[in-house]
Design a protein around this motif. Structure first.
Motif, PDB file in Angstrom:
ATOM      1  N   TRP A 180       9.894 -29.284  29.565  1.00 49.87           N
ATOM      2  CA  TRP A 180      11.279 -28.844  29.356  1.00 49.87           C
ATOM      3  C   TRP A 180      11.270 -27.603  28.460  1.00 49.87           C
ATOM      4  CZ3 TRP A 180      15.818 -32.787  28.926  1.00 49.87           C
ATOM      5  CH2 TRP A 180      15.794 -33.648  30.028  1.00 49.87           C
ATOM      6  N   GLY A 181      12.174 -26.680  28.742  1.00 53.22           N
ATOM      7  CA  GLY A 181      12.213 -25.420  27.997  1.00 53.22           C
ATOM      8  C   GLY A 181      12.242 -25.588  26.480  1.00 53.22           C
ATOM      9  N   PRO A 182      13.191 -26.366  25.930  1.00 56.70           N
ATOM     10  CA  PRO A 182      13.238 -26.492  24.469  1.00 56.70           C
ATOM     11  C   PRO A 182      11.965 -27.134  23.889  1.00 56.70           C
ATOM     12  CG  PRO A 182      15.308 -27.216  25.453  1.00 56.70           C
ATOM     13  CD  PRO A 182      14.342 -27.006  26.583  1.00 56.70           C
ATOM     14  N   VAL A 183      11.357 -28.076  24.628  1.00 56.57           N
ATOM     15  CA  VAL A 183      10.117 -28.708  24.145  1.00 56.57           C
ATOM     16  C   VAL A 183       9.011 -27.653  24.091  1.00 56.57           C
ATOM     17  CG1 VAL A 183       8.358 -30.462  24.614  1.00 56.57           C
ATOM     18  CG2 VAL A 183      10.769 -30.950  25.122  1.00 56.57           C
ATOM     19  N   GLU A 184       8.896 -26.889  25.175  1.00 56.23           N
ATOM     20  CA  GLU A 184       7.845 -25.856  25.223  1.00 56.23           C
ATOM     21  C   GLU A 184       8.060 -24.813  24.137  1.00 56.23           C
ATOM     22  OE1 GLU A 184       6.153 -24.178  28.719  1.00 56.23           O
ATOM     23  OE2 GLU A 184       7.255 -25.528  30.007  1.00 56.23           O
ATOM     24  N   LEU A 185       9.321 -24.415  23.931  1.00 61.83           N
ATOM     25  CA  LEU A 185       9.582 -23.363  22.946  1.00 61.83           C
ATOM     26  C   LEU A 185       9.264 -23.844  21.529  1.00 61.83           C
ATOM     27  CD1 LEU A 185      10.629 -20.475  22.480  1.00 61.83           C
ATOM     28  CD2 LEU A 185      12.842 -21.509  21.908  1.00 61.83           C
ATOM     29  N   VAL A 186       9.708 -25.042  21.201  1.00 65.74           N
ATOM     30  CA  VAL A 186       9.437 -25.565  19.851  1.00 65.74           C
ATOM     31  C   VAL A 186       7.929 -25.730  19.650  1.00 65.74           C
ATOM     32  CG1 VAL A 186       9.671 -27.649  18.417  1.00 65.74           C
ATOM     33  CG2 VAL A 186      11.696 -26.582  19.425  1.00 65.74           C
ATOM     34  N   ASP A 187       7.235 -26.184  20.686  1.00 65.29           N
ATOM     35  CA  ASP A 187       5.769 -26.276  20.590  1.00 65.29           C
ATOM     36  C   ASP A 187       5.167 -24.897  20.310  1.00 65.29           C
ATOM     37  OD1 ASP A 187       5.755 -28.966  20.982  1.00 65.29           O
ATOM     38  OD2 ASP A 187       5.107 -28.892  23.087  1.00 65.29           O
ATOM     39  N   GLN A 188       5.611 -23.916  21.093  1.00 60.39           N
ATOM     40  CA  GLN A 188       5.046 -22.558  20.934  1.00 60.39           C
ATOM     41  C   GLN A 188       5.342 -21.991  19.552  1.00 60.39           C
ATOM     42  OE1 GLN A 188       6.606 -19.965  23.989  1.00 60.39           O
ATOM     43  NE2 GLN A 188       5.796 -21.216  25.639  1.00 60.39           N
ATOM     44  N   LEU A 189       6.601 -22.113  19.128  1.00 61.18           N
ATOM     45  CA  LEU A 189       7.014 -21.439  17.888  1.00 61.18           C
ATOM     46  C   LEU A 189       6.541 -22.147  16.623  1.00 61.18           C
ATOM     47  CD1 LEU A 189      10.761 -20.519  18.629  1.00 61.18           C
ATOM     48  CD2 LEU A 189       8.805 -18.976  18.633  1.00 61.18           C
ATOM     49  N   PHE A 190       6.566 -23.467  16.661  1.00 60.22           N
ATOM     50  CA  PHE A 190       6.390 -24.197  15.394  1.00 60.22           C
ATOM     51  C   PHE A 190       5.169 -25.109  15.356  1.00 60.22           C
ATOM     52  CE2 PHE A 190      10.916 -23.394  16.048  1.00 60.22           C
ATOM     53  CZ  PHE A 190      11.146 -22.557  14.971  1.00 60.22           C
ATOM     54  N   ARG A 191       4.481 -25.277  16.486  1.00 62.39           N
ATOM     55  CA  ARG A 191       3.301 -26.143  16.453  1.00 62.39           C
ATOM     56  C   ARG A 191       2.032 -25.343  16.758  1.00 62.39           C
ATOM     57  NH1 ARG A 191       6.349 -30.921  16.328  1.00 62.39           N
ATOM     58  NH2 ARG A 191       7.900 -31.027  17.982  1.00 62.39           N
ATOM     59  N   GLU A 192       2.094 -24.544  17.853  1.00 52.74           N
ATOM     60  CA  GLU A 192       0.888 -23.766  18.194  1.00 52.74           C
ATOM     61  C   GLU A 192       0.733 -22.579  17.245  1.00 52.74           C
ATOM     62  OE1 GLU A 192       1.653 -22.966  22.334  1.00 52.74           O
ATOM     63  OE2 GLU A 192       1.777 -25.111  22.705  1.00 52.74           O
ATOM     64  N   GLN A 193       1.846 -22.022  16.827  1.00 52.60           N
ATOM     65  CA  GLN A 193       1.830 -20.976  15.812  1.00 52.60           C
ATOM     66  C   GLN A 193       2.922 -21.350  14.816  1.00 52.60           C
ATOM     67  OE1 GLN A 193       3.998 -17.374  16.938  1.00 52.60           O
ATOM     68  NE2 GLN A 193       4.049 -18.115  19.032  1.00 52.60           N
TER      69      GLN A 193
END
Ligand SMILES: C[S@@+](CC[C@H](N)C(=O)[O-])C[C@H]1O[C@@H](n2cnc3c(N)ncnc32)[C@H](O)[C@@H]1O
Length: 217
Positions: A180-193
């Motif tokens: 899901w878009g919000p899941v992917e975005l939060v992962d990208q912004l706040f978990r992977e970086q």
């Protein structure tokens, strides 16, 4: 406090009854059924907690107004809540029962002031000139759209202010998926970086609350 006029998010099994025949927003507008809040009870409590006492609040994606009503209840009595939604999904645009249901439930509470912005978020931001201390992102859930919302809006949030992403985490028994878009975005912004100047301060079911730090960014 559990509001009887907002139907909390339910499991698939529960949602088979009793309101299925009354799904159309027309019935929420008339007050025959509660509005569909698209959040769980603990998400509702978390929205209330972070909106509590805030003065400049924005919700992107209002639908029937379930979360907007909760935020209005909790905000500062001297504050302003901007509600951004083009209400473009109605099949009968001249009636637009979703919009009317939202106006009805949000208007049931007299706390603070409300400004309705009947636009897409990417248009509303173009002539935006307010700072924000609480922003709920719950509009278009495609990755491109939620990323654009983040990019367009996050710099308007004051240090100490928060952005709340809905449908942004996968949780046991929940409805969200990793793609899901919000899941992917939060992962990208706040978990992977880690976006400099921001940090996750709370996660409850599908809600992820991020705060702009006071010292940097
Ligand atoms: C998931 S629903 C919102 C649910 C609502 N926050 C609640 O908890 O009851 C999504 C809403 O976003 C609206 N929407 C879609 N794209 C949007 C955009 N770019 N800007 C503002 N609203 C948008 C849709 O019209 C729809 O009403």
């Amino acid at each position: 406090m559990v509001r009887k006029d907002i139907q909390l998010r339910q499991t698939e099994e529960q949602s088979k009854a009793p309101h299925r025949l009354l799904r159309h927003p027309f019935f929420a507008w008339l007050g025959v059924r509660p509005v569909w809040g698209q959040h769980t009870l603990v998400e509702q409590r978390t929205l209330r907690k972070w909106a509590c006492g805030k003065s400049r609040l924005v919700e992107i994606g209002v639908a029937e107004g379930g979360s907007a009503a909760v935020i209005r209840d909790a905000m500062s009595p001297t504050g302003t809540l901007w509600l951004i939604d083009p209400f473009h999904l109605s099949r009968f645009r001249s009636i637009n029962a979703t919009k009317r249901a939202a106006h009805r439930i949000v208007g049931n509470c007299r706390n603070g002031s409300v400004v309705w912005v009947e636009q897409f978020s990417f248009d509303a931001v173009l002539d935006w000139n307010q700072q924000i201390d609480f922003l709920l992102l719950d509009g278009d859930h495609t990755l491109g759209a939620v990323k654009r919302d983040w990019e367009d809006w996050h710099s308007l949030v004051v240090p100490g202010g928060v952005i709340v992403f809905h449908d942004a985490a996968v949780f046991p028994g929940g409805w969200t998926q990793p793609d899901w878009g919000p899941v992917e975005l939060v992962d990208q912004l706040f978990r992977e970086q880690t976006v400099v100047g921001w940090q996750i301060v709370e996660e409850v079911d599908s809600l992820v609350v991020v705060q702009r730090l006071s010292s940097v960014g």
